[in-house]
Scaffold this motif. Structure first.
Motif, PDB file in Angstrom:
ATOM      1  N   SER A  34       0.833  -1.204   0.000  1.00  0.00           N
ATOM      2  CA  SER A  34       0.000   0.000   0.000  1.00  0.00           C
ATOM      3  C   SER A  34       0.865   1.250   0.000  1.00  0.00           C
ATOM      4  CB  SER A  34      -0.954   0.009   1.196  1.00  0.00           C
ATOM      5  OG  SER A  34      -0.228   0.046   2.398  1.00  0.00           O
ATOM      6  N   VAL A  35       0.377   2.236  -0.741  1.00  0.00           N
ATOM      7  CA  VAL A  35       1.059   3.531  -0.809  1.00  0.00           C
ATOM      8  C   VAL A  35       0.047   4.632  -0.594  1.00  0.00           C
ATOM      9  CG1 VAL A  35       2.891   2.744  -2.379  1.00  0.00           C
ATOM     10  CG2 VAL A  35       0.790   3.724  -3.328  1.00  0.00           C
ATOM     11  N   GLY A  36       0.553   5.797  -0.290  1.00  0.00           N
ATOM     12  CA  GLY A  36      -0.297   6.967  -0.126  1.00  0.00           C
ATOM     13  C   GLY A  36       0.482   8.211  -0.501  1.00  0.00           C
ATOM     14  N   TRP A  37      -0.227   9.294  -0.648  1.00  0.00           N
ATOM     15  CA  TRP A  37       0.387  10.574  -1.005  1.00  0.00           C
ATOM     16  C   TRP A  37       0.132  11.569   0.105  1.00  0.00           C
ATOM     17  CZ3 TRP A  37      -1.244   7.082  -4.423  1.00  0.00           C
ATOM     18  CH2 TRP A  37      -0.508   6.894  -5.594  1.00  0.00           C
ATOM     19  N   VAL A  38       1.074  12.490   0.281  1.00  0.00           N
ATOM     20  CA  VAL A  38       0.874  13.582   1.225  1.00  0.00           C
ATOM     21  C   VAL A  38      -0.121  14.536   0.576  1.00  0.00           C
ATOM     22  CG1 VAL A  38       1.980  15.481   2.458  1.00  0.00           C
ATOM     23  CG2 VAL A  38       3.212  13.316   2.138  1.00  0.00           C
ATOM     24  N   GLU A  39      -1.229  14.770   1.255  1.00  0.00           N
ATOM     25  CA  GLU A  39      -2.304  15.571   0.679  1.00  0.00           C
ATOM     26  C   GLU A  39      -1.813  16.960   0.261  1.00  0.00           C
ATOM     27  OE1 GLU A  39      -6.954  16.338   1.693  1.00  0.00           O
ATOM     28  OE2 GLU A  39      -5.539  16.718   3.320  1.00  0.00           O
ATOM     29  N   GLY A  40      -0.961  17.569   1.069  1.00  0.00           N
ATOM     30  CA  GLY A  40      -0.437  18.896   0.755  1.00  0.00           C
ATOM     31  C   GLY A  40       0.376  18.923  -0.530  1.00  0.00           C
ATOM     32  N   GLU A  41       1.091  17.845  -0.818  1.00  0.00           N
ATOM     33  CA  GLU A  41       1.864  17.774  -2.065  1.00  0.00           C
ATOM     34  C   GLU A  41       0.944  17.710  -3.273  1.00  0.00           C
ATOM     35  OE1 GLU A  41       4.559  14.482  -1.705  1.00  0.00           O
ATOM     36  OE2 GLU A  41       5.816  15.533  -0.245  1.00  0.00           O
ATOM     37  N   ILE A  42      -0.161  16.990  -3.138  1.00  0.00           N
ATOM     38  CA  ILE A  42      -1.135  16.909  -4.239  1.00  0.00           C
ATOM     39  C   ILE A  42      -1.778  18.268  -4.449  1.00  0.00           C
ATOM     40  CG2 ILE A  42      -3.247  15.793  -5.064  1.00  0.00           C
ATOM     41  CD1 ILE A  42      -0.701  13.970  -4.942  1.00  0.00           C
ATOM     42  N   GLN A  43      -2.153  18.941  -3.366  1.00  0.00           N
ATOM     43  CA  GLN A  43      -2.758  20.270  -3.472  1.00  0.00           C
ATOM     44  C   GLN A  43      -1.782  21.257  -4.108  1.00  0.00           C
ATOM     45  OE1 GLN A  43      -5.915  21.032  -3.007  1.00  0.00           O
ATOM     46  NE2 GLN A  43      -6.367  18.945  -2.365  1.00  0.00           N
ATOM     47  N   SER A  44      -0.511  21.198  -3.715  1.00  0.00           N
ATOM     48  CA  SER A  44       0.501  22.085  -4.305  1.00  0.00           C
ATOM     49  C   SER A  44       0.656  21.823  -5.796  1.00  0.00           C
ATOM     50  CB  SER A  44       1.852  21.898  -3.606  1.00  0.00           C
ATOM     51  OG  SER A  44       1.784  22.318  -2.282  1.00  0.00           O
ATOM     52  N   TRP A  45       0.643  20.552  -6.187  1.00  0.00           N
ATOM     53  CA  TRP A  45       0.774  20.192  -7.594  1.00  0.00           C
ATOM     54  C   TRP A  45      -0.391  20.783  -8.388  1.00  0.00           C
ATOM     55  CZ3 TRP A  45      -2.107  17.245 -11.072  1.00  0.00           C
ATOM     56  CH2 TRP A  45      -1.470  16.916 -12.254  1.00  0.00           C
ATOM     57  N   LEU A  46      -1.606  20.659  -7.829  1.00  0.00           N
ATOM     58  CA  LEU A  46      -2.784  21.216  -8.500  1.00  0.00           C
ATOM     59  C   LEU A  46      -2.684  22.737  -8.613  1.00  0.00           C
ATOM     60  CD1 LEU A  46      -5.620  19.078  -6.917  1.00  0.00           C
ATOM     61  CD2 LEU A  46      -4.964  19.110  -9.327  1.00  0.00           C
ATOM     62  N   GLU A  47      -2.242  23.394  -7.553  1.00  0.00           N
ATOM     63  CA  GLU A  47      -2.109  24.847  -7.574  1.00  0.00           C
ATOM     64  C   GLU A  47      -1.106  25.294  -8.637  1.00  0.00           C
ATOM     65  OE1 GLU A  47      -1.147  25.906  -3.544  1.00  0.00           O
ATOM     66  OE2 GLU A  47      -3.123  25.281  -2.825  1.00  0.00           O
ATOM     67  N   LYS A  48      -0.016  24.559  -8.783  1.00  0.00           N
ATOM     68  CA  LYS A  48       0.975  24.892  -9.819  1.00  0.00           C
ATOM     69  C   LYS A  48       0.376  24.740 -11.215  1.00  0.00           C
ATOM     70  CE  LYS A  48       5.007  23.734  -7.085  1.00  0.00           C
ATOM     71  NZ  LYS A  48       6.067  22.752  -6.854  1.00  0.00           N
ATOM     72  N   ARG A  49      -0.461  23.732 -11.397  1.00  0.00           N
ATOM     73  CA  ARG A  49      -1.117  23.539 -12.700  1.00  0.00           C
ATOM     74  C   ARG A  49      -2.035  24.723 -13.017  1.00  0.00           C
ATOM     75  NH1 ARG A  49       0.285  18.833 -15.779  1.00  0.00           N
ATOM     76  NH2 ARG A  49      -1.807  18.884 -16.567  1.00  0.00           N
ATOM     77  N   VAL A  50      -2.768  25.191 -12.013  1.00  0.00           N
ATOM     78  CA  VAL A  50      -3.661  26.334 -12.207  1.00  0.00           C
ATOM     79  C   VAL A  50      -2.839  27.586 -12.512  1.00  0.00           C
ATOM     80  CG1 VAL A  50      -5.328  27.859 -11.079  1.00  0.00           C
ATOM     81  CG2 VAL A  50      -5.534  25.380 -10.814  1.00  0.00           C
ATOM     82  N   GLN A  51      -1.755  27.793 -11.781  1.00  0.00           N
ATOM     83  CA  GLN A  51      -0.899  28.952 -12.015  1.00  0.00           C
ATOM     84  C   GLN A  51      -0.308  28.931 -13.417  1.00  0.00           C
ATOM     85  OE1 GLN A  51       1.964  28.905  -8.852  1.00  0.00           O
ATOM     86  NE2 GLN A  51       0.519  29.678  -7.330  1.00  0.00           N
ATOM     87  N   SER A  52       0.134  27.760 -13.876  1.00  0.00           N
ATOM     88  CA  SER A  52       0.712  27.682 -15.212  1.00  0.00           C
ATOM     89  C   SER A  52      -0.359  27.930 -16.288  1.00  0.00           C
ATOM     90  CB  SER A  52       1.388  26.331 -15.447  1.00  0.00           C
ATOM     91  OG  SER A  52       0.450  25.284 -15.500  1.00  0.00           O
ATOM     92  N   ARG A  53      -1.582  27.571 -16.004  1.00  0.00           N
ATOM     93  CA  ARG A  53      -2.687  27.841 -16.924  1.00  0.00           C
ATOM     94  C   ARG A  53      -2.943  29.343 -17.014  1.00  0.00           C
ATOM     95  NH1 ARG A  53      -8.490  27.058 -14.678  1.00  0.00           N
ATOM     96  NH2 ARG A  53      -7.713  28.926 -13.644  1.00  0.00           N
ATOM     97  N   ASP A  54      -2.844  30.024 -15.887  1.00  0.00           N
ATOM     98  CA  ASP A  54      -3.169  31.440 -15.821  1.00  0.00           C
ATOM     99  C   ASP A  54      -2.019  32.344 -16.204  1.00  0.00           C
ATOM    100  OD1 ASP A  54      -5.684  30.693 -15.008  1.00  0.00           O
ATOM    101  OD2 ASP A  54      -5.299  31.007 -12.875  1.00  0.00           O
ATOM    102  N   THR A  55      -0.822  31.798 -16.362  1.00  0.00           N
ATOM    103  CA  THR A  55       0.337  32.598 -16.752  1.00  0.00           C
ATOM    104  C   THR A  55       0.436  32.615 -18.265  1.00  0.00           C
ATOM    105  OG1 THR A  55       1.484  31.909 -14.747  1.00  0.00           O
ATOM    106  CG2 THR A  55       2.834  32.845 -16.501  1.00  0.00           C
ATOM    107  N   PRO A  56       0.390  33.790 -18.852  1.00  0.00           N
ATOM    108  CA  PRO A  56       0.468  33.863 -20.323  1.00  0.00           C
ATOM    109  C   PRO A  56       1.834  33.409 -20.813  1.00  0.00           C
ATOM    110  CG  PRO A  56       0.403  36.064 -19.357  1.00  0.00           C
ATOM    111  CD  PRO A  56       0.264  35.098 -18.241  1.00  0.00           C
ATOM    112  N   GLU A  57       1.822  32.685 -21.922  1.00  0.00           N
ATOM    113  CA  GLU A  57       3.071  32.226 -22.532  1.00  0.00           C
ATOM    114  C   GLU A  57       3.733  33.383 -23.265  1.00  0.00           C
ATOM    115  OE1 GLU A  57       2.817  28.664 -24.804  1.00  0.00           O
ATOM    116  OE2 GLU A  57       1.324  27.810 -23.476  1.00  0.00           O
ATOM    117  N   LYS A  58       5.058  33.344 -23.295  1.00  0.00           N
ATOM    118  CA  LYS A  58       5.817  34.400 -23.971  1.00  0.00           C
ATOM    119  C   LYS A  58       6.191  33.981 -25.368  1.00  0.00           C
ATOM    120  CE  LYS A  58       7.652  36.313 -19.755  1.00  0.00           C
ATOM    121  NZ  LYS A  58       8.813  36.674 -19.011  1.00  0.00           N
TER     122      LYS A  58
END
Length: 63
Positions: free
Chosen positions: A39-63
């Motif tokens: 059995s394995v598990g993930w640290v919930e905070g790491e998953i939340q941080s990963w999701l937040e980074k995905r949202v930030q990268s979506r909202d950051t305009p590409e150059k």
């Protein structure tokens, strides 16, 4: 610190189990921690941080 199992990771991220493990292999998703022999598990905070980074990268305009 809260540890969540794969079912919760799937529900939280909307990713399929196979995609989660592919992203881990590619180094773009948090690695799980071993909880027992089979059995394995993930640290919930790491998953939340990963999701937040995905949202930030979506909202950051590409150059």
């Amino acid at each position: 610190m809260k540890i969540i199992r794969v079912k919760q990771v799937i529900e939280t991220t909307g990713l399929a189990r196979s995609t989660i493990y592919k992203y881990i292999a590619d180094g773009i998703f948090p690695k799980p921690i071993q909880l027992g022999a089979r059995s394995v598990g993930w640290v919930e905070g790491e998953i939340q941080s990963w999701l937040e980074k995905r949202v930030q990268s979506r909202d950051t305009p590409e150059k």
